[in-house]
Design a protein around this motif. Structure first.
Motif, short mmCIF file in Angstrom:
data_model
loop_
_atom_site.label_atom_id
_atom_site.label_comp_id
_atom_site.label_asym_id
_atom_site.label_seq_id
_atom_site.Cartn_x
_atom_site.Cartn_y
_atom_site.Cartn_z
N THR A 1 -10.68 -1.67 -12.96
CA THR A 1 -11.59 -0.71 -12.33
C THR A 1 -12.49 -0.11 -13.40
O THR A 1 -12.22 -0.23 -14.59
CB THR A 1 -10.81 0.43 -11.64
N GLY A 2 -13.52 0.54 -12.97
CA GLY A 2 -14.44 1.16 -13.92
C GLY A 2 -15.44 0.16 -14.45
O GLY A 2 -15.35 -1.04 -14.21
N SER A 3 -16.40 0.69 -15.17
CA SER A 3 -17.44 -0.17 -15.71
C SER A 3 -17.03 -0.69 -17.09
O SER A 3 -16.19 -0.11 -17.77
CB SER A 3 -18.76 0.59 -15.81
N GLN A 4 -17.67 -1.78 -17.48
CA GLN A 4 -17.38 -2.41 -18.76
C GLN A 4 -17.82 -1.47 -19.89
O GLN A 4 -18.94 -0.98 -19.89
CB GLN A 4 -18.13 -3.73 -18.85
N PRO A 5 -16.93 -1.22 -20.86
CA PRO A 5 -17.31 -0.37 -21.99
C PRO A 5 -18.43 -1.00 -22.82
O PRO A 5 -18.61 -2.22 -22.80
CB PRO A 5 -16.02 -0.28 -22.83
N ALA B 1 -12.72 -5.24 -25.52
CA ALA B 1 -11.87 -6.44 -25.55
C ALA B 1 -10.75 -6.33 -24.52
O ALA B 1 -10.45 -7.30 -23.81
CB ALA B 1 -11.28 -6.64 -26.95
N LYS B 2 -10.16 -5.16 -24.41
CA LYS B 2 -9.09 -4.96 -23.42
C LYS B 2 -9.64 -5.07 -22.00
O LYS B 2 -9.03 -5.69 -21.13
CB LYS B 2 -8.41 -3.60 -23.62
N TRP B 3 -10.80 -4.45 -21.76
CA TRP B 3 -11.41 -4.51 -20.43
C TRP B 3 -11.73 -5.96 -20.08
O TRP B 3 -11.45 -6.41 -18.97
CB TRP B 3 -12.68 -3.66 -20.40
N ASP B 4 -12.32 -6.69 -21.02
CA ASP B 4 -12.66 -8.10 -20.79
C ASP B 4 -11.41 -8.94 -20.50
O ASP B 4 -11.44 -9.81 -19.62
CB ASP B 4 -13.41 -8.68 -21.99
N ALA B 5 -10.33 -8.68 -21.23
CA ALA B 5 -9.08 -9.43 -21.01
C ALA B 5 -8.53 -9.15 -19.62
O ALA B 5 -8.09 -10.07 -18.92
CB ALA B 5 -8.05 -9.06 -22.07
N HIS B 6 -8.56 -7.89 -19.21
CA HIS B 6 -8.07 -7.53 -17.88
C HIS B 6 -8.99 -8.11 -16.81
O HIS B 6 -8.54 -8.64 -15.80
CB HIS B 6 -7.98 -6.01 -17.77
N ASN B 7 -10.29 -8.04 -17.03
CA ASN B 7 -11.26 -8.55 -16.07
C ASN B 7 -11.15 -10.07 -15.91
O ASN B 7 -11.44 -10.61 -14.85
CB ASN B 7 -12.67 -8.16 -16.48
N SER B 8 -10.72 -10.76 -16.96
CA SER B 8 -10.64 -12.23 -16.92
C SER B 8 -9.59 -12.73 -15.93
O SER B 8 -9.62 -13.88 -15.52
CB SER B 8 -10.35 -12.79 -18.31
N VAL B 9 -8.65 -11.87 -15.53
CA VAL B 9 -7.63 -12.27 -14.57
C VAL B 9 -7.80 -11.55 -13.23
O VAL B 9 -6.90 -11.57 -12.39
CB VAL B 9 -6.20 -12.05 -15.13
N LYS B 10 -8.96 -10.96 -13.04
CA LYS B 10 -9.27 -10.25 -11.80
C LYS B 10 -9.11 -11.19 -10.60
O LYS B 10 -9.49 -12.35 -10.66
CB LYS B 10 -10.71 -9.74 -11.87
N GLY B 11 -8.49 -10.68 -9.56
CA GLY B 11 -8.30 -11.47 -8.34
C GLY B 11 -6.94 -12.15 -8.25
O GLY B 11 -6.56 -12.61 -7.17
N LYS B 12 -6.21 -12.24 -9.35
CA LYS B 12 -4.86 -12.83 -9.29
C LYS B 12 -3.93 -11.86 -8.57
O LYS B 12 -4.04 -10.66 -8.73
CB LYS B 12 -4.30 -13.06 -10.70
N SER B 13 -3.00 -12.41 -7.84
CA SER B 13 -2.01 -11.57 -7.18
C SER B 13 -1.04 -11.02 -8.23
O SER B 13 -0.93 -11.56 -9.33
CB SER B 13 -1.22 -12.37 -6.14
N LYS B 14 -0.36 -9.95 -7.87
CA LYS B 14 0.62 -9.35 -8.77
C LYS B 14 1.68 -10.39 -9.16
O LYS B 14 2.03 -10.52 -10.32
CB LYS B 14 1.27 -8.15 -8.08
N GLU B 15 2.16 -11.15 -8.18
CA GLU B 15 3.20 -12.15 -8.43
C GLU B 15 2.70 -13.26 -9.35
O GLU B 15 3.41 -13.69 -10.26
CB GLU B 15 3.70 -12.74 -7.11
#
Length: 93
Positions: free
Chosen positions: A51-55, A64-78
């Motif tokens: 969530t939030g905008s890219q730093p 770098a952390k935001w990009d890493a988290h964003n790279s897996v956007k859409g994956k289910s929790k499982e």
């Protein structure tokens, strides 16, 4: 179905603990790329989509952390948990 999710949650928590206390399979320290891959999968599994905008680019670590988290956007929790466990298995004894 609930038992499978509960078992996956336990495996995920055990993998997260191994990251903190385990020994790397390699003698070299973990690269930033390896750390960020684990970070992104962990955040996706625990928080969900970024969530939030890219730093700004000058905020190197936050970006770098935001990009890493964003790279897996859409994956289910499982799915994120399964990939996190597999990645920990490949990096940590």
């Amino acid at each position: 179905m609930a038992a499978i999710a509960e078992d996956l949650q336990k495996q995920f928590e055990a993998a997260a603990e191994r990251v903190k206390t385990g020994k790397r399979k390699s003698d070299k320290p973990a690269s930033n790329e390896e750390k960020l891959k684990l970070y992104g999968l962990y955040k996706q599994a625990t928080v969900g989509d970024v969530t939030g905008s890219q730093p700004w680019a000058v905020q190197v670590e936050a970006r770098a952390k935001w990009d890493a988290h964003n790279s897996v956007k859409g994956k289910s929790k499982e799915e994120a948990m399964k990939e996190y466990i597999a990645e920990v298995d490949s990096q940590v004894e």
